[in-house]
Design a protein around this motif. Structure first.
Motif, PDB file in Angstrom:
ATOM      1  N   ILE A 169      11.467   5.739  -1.433  1.00 54.19           N
ATOM      2  CA  ILE A 169      10.300   5.634  -2.306  1.00 54.19           C
ATOM      3  C   ILE A 169       9.134   4.959  -1.591  1.00 54.19           C
ATOM      4  CG2 ILE A 169      10.936   3.423  -3.361  1.00 54.19           C
ATOM      5  CD1 ILE A 169       9.327   6.394  -5.159  1.00 54.19           C
ATOM      6  N   LEU A 170       9.406   4.115  -0.588  1.00 52.86           N
ATOM      7  CA  LEU A 170       8.327   3.427   0.116  1.00 52.86           C
ATOM      8  C   LEU A 170       7.356   4.416   0.750  1.00 52.86           C
ATOM      9  CD1 LEU A 170      10.189   0.455   1.833  1.00 52.86           C
ATOM     10  CD2 LEU A 170       8.775   0.407  -0.223  1.00 52.86           C
ATOM     11  N   ARG A 171       7.807   5.603   1.047  1.00 45.57           N
ATOM     12  CA  ARG A 171       6.926   6.623   1.638  1.00 45.57           C
ATOM     13  C   ARG A 171       5.808   7.012   0.690  1.00 45.57           C
ATOM     14  NH1 ARG A 171      11.852  10.177   3.695  1.00 45.57           N
ATOM     15  NH2 ARG A 171      12.372   8.940   5.517  1.00 45.57           N
ATOM     16  N   LYS A 172       6.055   6.909  -0.602  1.00 41.81           N
ATOM     17  CA  LYS A 172       5.096   7.368  -1.600  1.00 41.81           C
ATOM     18  C   LYS A 172       4.217   6.251  -2.148  1.00 41.81           C
ATOM     19  CE  LYS A 172       8.076  11.141  -2.988  1.00 41.81           C
ATOM     20  NZ  LYS A 172       7.386  12.276  -2.471  1.00 41.81           N
ATOM     21  N   LEU A 173       4.503   5.001  -1.776  1.00 38.02           N
ATOM     22  CA  LEU A 173       3.754   3.872  -2.316  1.00 38.02           C
ATOM     23  C   LEU A 173       2.625   3.469  -1.387  1.00 38.02           C
ATOM     24  CD1 LEU A 173       6.709   1.620  -3.522  1.00 38.02           C
ATOM     25  CD2 LEU A 173       5.329   3.208  -4.879  1.00 38.02           C
ATOM     26  N   ASP A 174       1.509   3.069  -1.981  1.00 35.35           N
ATOM     27  CA  ASP A 174       0.419   2.534  -1.179  1.00 35.35           C
ATOM     28  C   ASP A 174       0.665   1.041  -0.937  1.00 35.35           C
ATOM     29  OD1 ASP A 174      -0.290   1.197  -3.530  1.00 35.35           O
ATOM     30  OD2 ASP A 174      -2.029   2.459  -3.901  1.00 35.35           O
ATOM     31  N   ALA A 204       1.082  -1.203  -4.043  1.00 34.70           N
ATOM     32  CA  ALA A 204       2.349  -1.014  -4.742  1.00 34.70           C
ATOM     33  C   ALA A 204       3.506  -1.663  -3.973  1.00 34.70           C
ATOM     34  CB  ALA A 204       2.622   0.472  -4.960  1.00 34.70           C
ATOM     35  N   VAL A 205       3.493  -1.566  -2.648  1.00 35.22           N
ATOM     36  CA  VAL A 205       4.548  -2.203  -1.844  1.00 35.22           C
ATOM     37  C   VAL A 205       4.469  -3.714  -2.009  1.00 35.22           C
ATOM     38  CG1 VAL A 205       5.383  -2.622   0.507  1.00 35.22           C
ATOM     39  CG2 VAL A 205       4.777  -0.313  -0.204  1.00 35.22           C
ATOM     40  N   SER A 206       3.263  -4.271  -2.001  1.00 36.61           N
ATOM     41  CA  SER A 206       3.102  -5.713  -2.209  1.00 36.61           C
ATOM     42  C   SER A 206       3.611  -6.125  -3.585  1.00 36.61           C
ATOM     43  CB  SER A 206       1.641  -6.117  -2.037  1.00 36.61           C
ATOM     44  OG  SER A 206       1.240  -5.931  -0.706  1.00 36.61           O
ATOM     45  N   ALA A 207       3.341  -5.319  -4.604  1.00 36.52           N
ATOM     46  CA  ALA A 207       3.827  -5.615  -5.957  1.00 36.52           C
ATOM     47  C   ALA A 207       5.354  -5.577  -5.993  1.00 36.52           C
ATOM     48  CB  ALA A 207       3.238  -4.622  -6.963  1.00 36.52           C
ATOM     49  N   LEU A 208       5.958  -4.612  -5.324  1.00 31.74           N
ATOM     50  CA  LEU A 208       7.414  -4.517  -5.241  1.00 31.74           C
ATOM     51  C   LEU A 208       7.994  -5.753  -4.558  1.00 31.74           C
ATOM     52  CD1 LEU A 208      10.068  -2.945  -5.592  1.00 31.74           C
ATOM     53  CD2 LEU A 208       9.539  -1.769  -3.439  1.00 31.74           C
ATOM     54  N   MET A 260       7.722  -9.640   8.571  1.00 28.09           N
ATOM     55  CA  MET A 260       6.457  -8.931   8.787  1.00 28.09           C
ATOM     56  C   MET A 260       6.674  -7.437   8.595  1.00 28.09           C
ATOM     57  SD  MET A 260       5.067 -11.097  12.036  1.00 28.09           S
ATOM     58  CE  MET A 260       3.328 -11.025  11.580  1.00 28.09           C
ATOM     59  N   ARG A 261       5.586  -6.728   8.278  1.00 33.20           N
ATOM     60  CA  ARG A 261       5.677  -5.277   8.113  1.00 33.20           C
ATOM     61  C   ARG A 261       4.415  -4.624   8.643  1.00 33.20           C
ATOM     62  NH1 ARG A 261       4.264  -5.687   2.188  1.00 33.20           N
ATOM     63  NH2 ARG A 261       2.141  -4.885   2.142  1.00 33.20           N
ATOM     64  N   LYS A 262       4.561  -3.345   8.961  1.00 35.33           N
ATOM     65  CA  LYS A 262       3.424  -2.526   9.379  1.00 35.33           C
ATOM     66  C   LYS A 262       3.600  -1.149   8.785  1.00 35.33           C
ATOM     67  CE  LYS A 262       0.869  -0.915  13.405  1.00 35.33           C
ATOM     68  NZ  LYS A 262       0.798  -0.981  14.877  1.00 35.33           N
ATOM     69  N   ARG A 263       2.543  -0.649   8.161  1.00 34.72           N
ATOM     70  CA  ARG A 263       2.565   0.720   7.627  1.00 34.72           C
ATOM     71  C   ARG A 263       2.290   1.664   8.796  1.00 34.72           C
ATOM     72  NH1 ARG A 263       2.058   2.797   2.283  1.00 34.72           N
ATOM     73  NH2 ARG A 263       1.707   5.026   2.399  1.00 34.72           N
ATOM     74  N   LEU A 264       3.128   2.673   8.937  1.00 32.71           N
ATOM     75  CA  LEU A 264       3.008   3.604  10.058  1.00 32.71           C
ATOM     76  C   LEU A 264       2.217   4.843   9.713  1.00 32.71           C
ATOM     77  CD1 LEU A 264       6.661   3.404  11.373  1.00 32.71           C
ATOM     78  CD2 LEU A 264       4.651   2.163  12.195  1.00 32.71           C
ATOM     79  N   ILE A 265       2.263   5.258   8.466  1.00 30.34           N
ATOM     80  CA  ILE A 265       1.629   6.514   8.064  1.00 30.34           C
ATOM     81  C   ILE A 265       0.599   6.234   7.000  1.00 30.34           C
ATOM     82  CG2 ILE A 265       2.014   8.773   7.023  1.00 30.34           C
ATOM     83  CD1 ILE A 265       4.860   8.634   8.207  1.00 30.34           C
TER      84      ILE A 265
END
Length: 115
Positions: free
Chosen positions: A56-61, A64-68, A110-115
């Motif tokens: 599901i993370l693929r579909k979240l901006d 939304a990921v921060s809220a999760l 830490m995280r990084k969005r790739l796409i």
């Protein structure tokens, strides 16, 4: 000798990120206790500890990921409070695929969005 400052670390991270994108990953999550500055320079941001790998993370901006992540943090906090008040034990949730990261003051996720 040391390879610090030569670009080798950044090149390795770029290669990992490229490979992860080709495999369809949307985010890379990692933890560090010693290289926060390096990962920040590579575009990673501090985030909450992650115990999940969901498509599901693929579909979240980003919002939304921060809220999760906030929701998961609140859930862990509530579970910890319940265990402390009832004397219960147990882990902090499902284990990561390669084992739990160490807990402690110096560990930063830490995280990084790739796409």
């Amino acid at each position: 000798g040391s390879l610090r400052g030569t670009g080798v670390g950044r090149a390795l991270m770029a290669g990992v990120e490229t490979h992860a994108r080709k495999l369809g990953y949307t985010y890379i999550y990692l933890w560090t206790s010693t290289a926060r500055g390096f990962y920040e320079r590579c575009g990673y941001r501090e985030c909450e500890r992650v115990n999940l790998a969901l498509p599901i993370l693929r579909k979240l901006d980003e919002k939304a990921v921060s809220a999760l992540e906030r929701m998961l943090r609140q859930k862990r906090s509530a579970q910890s409070s319940t265990r402390a008040s009832t004397g219960g034990g147990g882990g902090a949730g499902p284990a990561l695929a390669d084992g739990d990261a160490p807990d402690g003051e110096n560990v930063v996720w830490m995280r990084k969005r790739l796409i």
